[in-house]
Design an enzyme around this catalytic site. Structure first.
Site, PDB file in Angstrom:
ATOM      1  N   ASN A  40       0.869  -1.186   0.000  1.00 46.92           N
ATOM      2  CA  ASN A  40       0.000   0.000   0.000  1.00 46.92           C
ATOM      3  C   ASN A  40       0.902   1.231   0.000  1.00 46.92           C
ATOM      4  O   ASN A  40       1.510   1.554   1.016  1.00 46.92           O
ATOM      5  CB  ASN A  40      -0.900  -0.043   1.241  1.00 46.92           C
ATOM      6  CG  ASN A  40      -1.775   1.186   1.382  1.00 46.92           C
ATOM      7  OD1 ASN A  40      -1.858   2.008   0.461  1.00 46.92           O
ATOM      8  ND2 ASN A  40      -2.425   1.328   2.526  1.00 46.92           N
ATOM      9  N   LYS A  59       0.067   4.258  -0.282  1.00 50.48           N
ATOM     10  CA  LYS A  59      -0.608   5.418   0.335  1.00 50.48           C
ATOM     11  C   LYS A  59      -0.432   6.675  -0.528  1.00 50.48           C
ATOM     12  O   LYS A  59      -0.347   6.572  -1.746  1.00 50.48           O
ATOM     13  CB  LYS A  59      -0.120   5.612   1.777  1.00 50.48           C
ATOM     14  CG  LYS A  59      -0.246   4.317   2.588  1.00 50.48           C
ATOM     15  CD  LYS A  59      -0.134   4.500   4.063  1.00 50.48           C
ATOM     16  CE  LYS A  59      -0.280   3.144   4.745  1.00 50.48           C
ATOM     17  NZ  LYS A  59      -0.348   3.237   6.190  1.00 50.48           N
ATOM     18  N   HIS A  61      -9.927   0.798   5.010  1.00 52.45           N
ATOM     19  CA  HIS A  61      -8.610   0.941   5.636  1.00 52.45           C
ATOM     20  C   HIS A  61      -8.741   1.864   6.849  1.00 52.45           C
ATOM     21  O   HIS A  61      -9.524   2.813   6.835  1.00 52.45           O
ATOM     22  CB  HIS A  61      -7.614   1.518   4.618  1.00 52.45           C
ATOM     23  CG  HIS A  61      -6.219   1.545   5.148  1.00 52.45           C
ATOM     24  ND1 HIS A  61      -5.775   2.538   5.978  1.00 52.45           N
ATOM     25  CD2 HIS A  61      -5.180   0.692   4.972  1.00 52.45           C
ATOM     26  CE1 HIS A  61      -4.509   2.292   6.300  1.00 52.45           C
ATOM     27  NE2 HIS A  61      -4.122   1.171   5.705  1.00 52.45           N
ATOM     28  N   GLU A  90      -7.084   4.291   7.884  1.00 51.64           N
ATOM     29  CA  GLU A  90      -6.960   5.730   7.613  1.00 51.64           C
ATOM     30  C   GLU A  90      -8.250   6.286   7.004  1.00 51.64           C
ATOM     31  O   GLU A  90      -8.600   7.449   7.219  1.00 51.64           O
ATOM     32  CB  GLU A  90      -5.730   5.988   6.720  1.00 51.64           C
ATOM     33  CG  GLU A  90      -4.447   5.837   7.527  1.00 51.64           C
ATOM     34  CD  GLU A  90      -3.261   5.286   6.782  1.00 51.64           C
ATOM     35  OE1 GLU A  90      -3.232   5.336   5.539  1.00 51.64           O
ATOM     36  OE2 GLU A  90      -2.339   4.777   7.454  1.00 51.64           O
ATOM     37  N   GLU A 136      -5.882  -5.236  10.696  1.00 57.20           N
ATOM     38  CA  GLU A 136      -4.860  -4.239  11.011  1.00 57.20           C
ATOM     39  C   GLU A 136      -5.233  -3.481  12.285  1.00 57.20           C
ATOM     40  O   GLU A 136      -6.109  -2.605  12.247  1.00 57.20           O
ATOM     41  CB  GLU A 136      -4.734  -3.223   9.875  1.00 57.20           C
ATOM     42  CG  GLU A 136      -4.386  -3.846   8.541  1.00 57.20           C
ATOM     43  CD  GLU A 136      -3.873  -2.790   7.563  1.00 57.20           C
ATOM     44  OE1 GLU A 136      -2.685  -2.819   7.253  1.00 57.20           O
ATOM     45  OE2 GLU A 136      -4.661  -1.924   7.162  1.00 57.20           O
ATOM     46  N   GLY A 148       1.754   2.246  10.793  1.00 54.32           N
ATOM     47  CA  GLY A 148       2.663   3.374  10.621  1.00 54.32           C
ATOM     48  C   GLY A 148       3.391   3.790  11.885  1.00 54.32           C
ATOM     49  O   GLY A 148       3.978   4.869  11.943  1.00 54.32           O
ATOM     50  N   SER A 151       2.742  -2.028  10.420  1.00 45.88           N
ATOM     51  CA  SER A 151       4.186  -1.965  10.659  1.00 45.88           C
ATOM     52  C   SER A 151       4.912  -3.264  10.325  1.00 45.88           C
ATOM     53  O   SER A 151       5.852  -3.657  11.033  1.00 45.88           O
ATOM     54  CB  SER A 151       4.477  -1.550  12.104  1.00 45.88           C
ATOM     55  OG  SER A 151       4.056  -0.220  12.322  1.00 45.88           O
TER      56      SER A 151
HETATM   57  P1  PGA Z   1       2.324   0.329   7.664  1.00 43.42           P
HETATM   58  O1  PGA Z   1       0.902   0.462   6.973  1.00 43.42           O
HETATM   59  O2  PGA Z   1       2.939  -0.950   7.173  1.00 43.42           O
HETATM   60  O3  PGA Z   1       3.084   1.543   7.235  1.00 43.42           O
HETATM   61  O4  PGA Z   1       2.078   0.265   9.135  1.00 43.42           O
HETATM   62  C1  PGA Z   1       0.064  -0.655   6.854  1.00 43.42           C
HETATM   63  C2  PGA Z   1      -1.218  -0.263   6.211  1.00 43.42           C
HETATM   64  O5  PGA Z   1      -1.613   0.894   6.336  1.00 43.42           O
HETATM   65  O6  PGA Z   1      -1.880  -1.056   5.569  1.00 43.42           O
END
Ligand code: PGA
Length: 260
Positions: free
Chosen positions: A15, A17, A100, A102, A172, A178, A218
């Site tokens: 991803n 982003k 997701h 976010e 998640e 993140g 992460s």
């Molecule tokens: P990250 O993001 O690996 O940077 O924690 C995972 C995600 O948002 O799917």
């Protein structure tokens, strides 16, 4: 269109982003294509920015990578300034991230929005990757399994057993995304077992065994193996580390090792 079979295949999703412009995305895809070896039992799905999808869809070798949208709006067309629909994404992507963390927490997407997006993806021939996960507060309150179950029940409310074969789940935990504060593989496995239980209750035992469930939050090349070796975890959803070609390649290789 159902495609889930009980197998040991692994899935790695990158991803990207809100990173990389069109040209950078194209160059990065090229870099990954040169680096990453294709393995029959490992599916690698890339979720670039919306603006890069057109270019990448023409460039990508679909034997190597599939493409996913990070988001879309659930109506098929109309006066929705600034939005892009699943109908418009048809042919550009095979998958779409839906719900997701976010989107849920930064953009206040509701369970109803997410349910509508699952339906919109399915009706446009795009496979949903439904993301679920609890906040840190909910976890500390001991509510993880209830929260995740509610998100599943709501997101999958109008899904038929046949359609379920096209859906993946990504678990998640919000506080892991993140932050570098990834879940222990054994904790992720326990929640994913509870996810399978919910799917079994809703769609039957086979569906619960067959559905692909990923961990995200992460994940790095240092931690991916721990998840990929767990029997109930079918893959990883990688954010930050997917933008580092060597790390992402190592994660794909660990997925391959886990299939053997
Ligand atoms: P990250 O993001 O690996 O940077 O924690 C995972 C995600 O948002 O799917």
């Amino acid at each position: 269109m159902a495609n889930n079979t009980k197998d040991n295949d692994k899935i790695v999703i990158g991803n990207w982003k809100m990173n990389l412009n069109v040209q950078e995305s194209s160059l990065y895809l090229n870099k990954l294509a040169n680096l990453i070896q294709t393995h029959r039992d490992v599916k690698v799905i890339l979720a670039p920015s919306m603006i890069a999808l057109q270019t990448l869809s023409l460039q990508v070798n679909y034997h190597e990578f599939k493409l996913a949208a990070q988001n879309f709006y659930w109506r098929d067309e109309g006066a929705f300034t600034g939005e892009v629909s699943a109908t418009q994404l048809r042919g550009l992507v095979q998958y779409a991230l839906i719900g997701h963390s976010e989107r849920r927490h930064v953009f206040a997407e509701s369970d109803k929005d997410i349910r509508n997006k699952v339906q919109a993806a399915l009706r446009n021939g795009i496979k949903p990757i439904l993301c679920v996960g609890e906040t840190e507060w909910e976890r500390n309150e001991g509510e993880t399994e209830d929260i995740v179950r509610d998100q599943l029940v709501s997101g999958l409310a109008n899904v038929t057993s046949e359609d379920l074969g096209d859906i993946m789940i990504a678990y998640e935990p919000v506080s892991a995304i993140g932050t570098g504060d990834n879940s222990m593989p054994s904790d992720a496995e326990a929640v994913i077992v509870s996810i399978r239980k919910t799917i079994k209750r809703l769609f039957g035992a086979k569906a619960g065994d067959d559905i692909k469930v990923l961990y995200g939050g992460s994940v790095t090349s240092a931690t991916a193996g721990g998840y990929l070796l767990k029997p109930n975890i079918d893959g990883v959803l990688v954010g930050g580390a997917s933008l580092e070609s060597n790390q992402f390649n190592e994660i794909v290789e660990q997925a391959y090792e886990a299939t053997r």
